[in-house]
Design a protein around this motif. Structure first.
Motif, PDB file in Angstrom:
ATOM      1  N   GLN B 180       0.615  -0.532   0.045  1.00  0.00           N
ATOM      2  CA  GLN B 180      -0.153  -0.274  -0.133  1.00  0.00           C
ATOM      3  C   GLN B 180       1.233   1.161   0.588  1.00  0.00           C
ATOM      4  OE1 GLN B 180      -2.802  -0.960   3.464  1.00  0.00           O
ATOM      5  NE2 GLN B 180      -3.998   1.338   2.910  1.00  0.00           N
ATOM      6  N   LEU B 184       1.065   0.185  -4.430  1.00  0.00           N
ATOM      7  CA  LEU B 184       0.517  -0.593  -5.487  1.00  0.00           C
ATOM      8  C   LEU B 184      -0.423  -0.777  -5.786  1.00  0.00           C
ATOM      9  CD1 LEU B 184       3.471  -1.659  -5.709  1.00  0.00           C
ATOM     10  CD2 LEU B 184       2.411  -3.991  -5.306  1.00  0.00           C
ATOM     11  N   ARG B 186      -5.135  -2.156  -7.090  1.00  0.00           N
ATOM     12  CA  ARG B 186      -4.936  -3.531  -6.458  1.00  0.00           C
ATOM     13  C   ARG B 186      -5.390  -4.592  -6.957  1.00  0.00           C
ATOM     14  NH1 ARG B 186      -9.447  -5.544  -3.104  1.00  0.00           N
ATOM     15  NH2 ARG B 186     -10.233  -6.863  -3.901  1.00  0.00           N
ATOM     16  N   GLN B 188      -2.589  -4.846  -8.769  1.00  0.00           N
ATOM     17  CA  GLN B 188      -0.831  -5.028  -8.522  1.00  0.00           C
ATOM     18  C   GLN B 188      -1.081  -6.186  -7.338  1.00  0.00           C
ATOM     19  OE1 GLN B 188       0.077  -1.565  -9.441  1.00  0.00           O
ATOM     20  NE2 GLN B 188       2.412  -2.286 -11.178  1.00  0.00           N
ATOM     21  N   ILE B 189      -1.875  -6.024  -6.524  1.00  0.00           N
ATOM     22  CA  ILE B 189      -1.118  -6.097  -5.251  1.00  0.00           C
ATOM     23  C   ILE B 189      -1.914  -8.283  -5.086  1.00  0.00           C
ATOM     24  CG2 ILE B 189      -2.472  -6.246  -3.044  1.00  0.00           C
ATOM     25  CD1 ILE B 189      -2.218  -3.093  -2.787  1.00  0.00           C
TER      26      ILE B 189
END
Lengths: 251, 284
Positions: B180, B184, B186, B188-189
């Motif tokens: 976070q 990044l 969502r 990518q996370i």
């Protein structure tokens, strides 16, 4: 539930701005209606200034840093932060399933030059020989170097360091402090270093701020030229002043 | 029948047990050989008992007979064609289970609403003994390939779903915070943090699923099947051919062993970042 899975907090009073300065006005933070962790806090960090934030456990240091980094919402007060910011935590928080260089450029636009940029910044922190290593094979100091590289590759205007050397052994810590001093004099970004270590603050910072019960108790300028050395006799007076405000009486 | 299941469970729970014996105390050669003395002795006794008529071949075929029978079953193509059919059923069922299990776990693991919608019914269905659905499946899907494949799929979907969901839930929140602060997205996370972080658990689930898929297949192929290893064994029962039944048993056992090894190899490659730590931990 994971923090991620909650909807992003409303950032109605956390503003991003471009001039590279950090400003906090009347920031109050309390958990579940309890006593305030941060109590009408005012703080300013100028562009390129190195500020050390000291305080006993529970004084609100971490809460302030979490608010500045956008992890916690701002409920009362105003916070202005530069857009380009990066955080280095006490643990390196590298993704174990990505190689060191992939961790460094994580989330950056994936270009052909990703690896080259990672290599350049890893060279800066003295870790270019581990560019393809898995994070679990790094030593504590190496992992923190990689975390520093991951922050620097973003060319931040504001760098937050949350007790980054607390878990390292004494010798490694000294070397990391020298590294941070060198990197800061090269990049000149604003830095907020959260630390327990008075000597670390004296060695690195332009200004030491002592937090107590959510308010700033002491705001002390450290007017010494760099490079500084631990044995500097001028530290003595500053050290006892800082220790005094941390509640330790240095007789 | 339950052997595959237990073996998968043992491997999944203690993956270090095998590596420890490999790296652990160096046994002298005769001691390694001594492990095989008693199985070989048992085989010899079994053969003697059959040859002397102590054991009726109606009850159990002799080891020599089993070898001869497997050879002839391989030669006339019976074994391979049935094996092909069984493999196809297991593979299709597993494929459905993997796709559905992963999708459902992602829905439940990545959104609150998804969890509310998906998790409760799956947890309820999980407690049902899947084999008790066989009569319903025959009513719904007839006696063709569909009920067999679906039975395999239904049995192996739960370990995949449950393990992947656990993996997603137990991602280190510190890594998510880090992602976070790096800004990044969502997507990518999910792609860089959550999925790779949950992969070890998904693979544990896959190992369980593979074990269960054979279990389901054994049952499914003994009901109204016209081909497959299970059908071959049921057919043999009608003619008191215990040798063919035993060949079928060995084939099932081998399939379980090979497929488990395949998943382990997959783990070794996909989780290379973890193997490094293990080997380092052992040498230091």
């Amino acid at each position: 539930m994971n923090a991620l899975l909650r909807p992003a907090p409303e950032e109605f009073s956390l503003s991003r701005q471009d001039n590279g300065a950090v400003r906090v006005r009347g920031l109050t933070r309390r958990f579940n209606g309890g006593p305030p962790i941060l109590d009408r806090l005012d703080l300013a960090i100028f562009p390129g200034e190195f500020v050390a934030l000291l305080g006993r456990s529970g004084s609100g240091k971490s809460t302030l840093l979490r608010t500045l980094s956008g992890l916690d919402p701002v409920s009362e007060g105003q916070v202005f932060c530069p857009k380009g910011q990066a955080v280095v935590f006490q643990e390196s928080r590298l993704l174990p399933w990505k190689r060191v260089w992939q961790n460094v450029v994580l989330g950056q636009d994936k270009g052909k030059d990703g690896r080259d940029r990672a290599e350049a910044v890893l060279k800066e922190v003295g870790l270019s020989h581990r560019i393809d290593a898995w994070p679990l094979t790094l030593s504590g100091g190496e992992a923190q170097r990689a975390a520093l590289a991951r922050a620097l590759v973003r060319e931040p205007e504001f760098l937050m360091l949350d007790e980054p050397f607390a878990a390292l052994d004494a010798l490694t810590r000294l070397r990391m402090q020298q590294l941070v001093a060198a990197l800061w004099s090269k990049h000149r970004c604003a830095v907020l270093l959260v630390t327990h270590d008075v000597d670390e603050a004296l060695l690195l910072a332009d200004r030491a701020v002592v937090l107590d019960a959510g308010r700033i108790r002491t705001d002390l300028k450290i007017p010494l030229d760099r490079p500084r050395h631990h044995a500097d006799p001028r530290f003595v007076h500053l050290r006892s002043a800082l220790l005094e405000s941390l509640g330790v009486h240095d007789d | 029948m339950s052997e595959t299941f237990i073996r998968a469970a043992v491997h999944a729970v203690s993956p270090s047990s095998t590596s420890r014996s490999a790296v652990g105390l160096p046994f002298p050669r005769w001691q390694i050989l001594s492990r095989y003395v008693s199985p070989v002795l048992l085989m010899i006794l079994w053969q003697i008992a059959c040859s002397t008529g102590l054991l009726s071949t109606r009850l159990i075929a002799s080891p020599a007979q089993i070898v001869v029978t497997s050879w002839s079953l391989i030669n006339d193509g019976t074994l391979l064609s049935n094996l092909g059919v069984s493999l196809l059923r297991a593979a299709l069922g597993l494929l459905i289970a993997i796709v559905a299990g992963i999708s459902l776990a992602l829905v439940a693991g990545l959104s609150r609403i998804g969890e509310d919608i998906v998790d409760a019914p799956l947890q309820i269905m999980r407690t049902l003994p899947v084999l008790a659905l066989v009569p319903l499946f025959i009513l719904w899907f007839g006696i063709g390939e569909a009920p067999k494949i679906l039975l395999v799929a239904l049995g192996s979907i739960f370990p995949i779903y449950l393990n992947l969901l656990k993996g997603i839930r137990s991602i280190d929140p510190k890594l998510l915070e880090m992602a976070q602060t790096l800004g990044l997205s969502r997507r990518q996370i999910i792609q860089d943090v959550i999925l790779p972080g949950a992969l070890p658990d998904l693979l544990v689930g896959l190992r369980f699923a593979v074990g269960i898929s054979w279990l389901m297949l054994v049952v499914a192929e003994q009901i109204n099947a016209e081909s497959g290893i299970g059908h071959m064994m049921m057919d043999a029962e009608d003619f008191l051919r215990t040798d063919i039944i035993l060949v079928g048993l060995f084939v099932y056992g081998l399939l379980g062993l090979v497929s488990d090894q395949l998943v382990r190899t997959l783990e070794h490659h996909l989780l290379a970042w973890r193997c490094v730590r293990h080997s380092r931990g052992l040498t230091t």
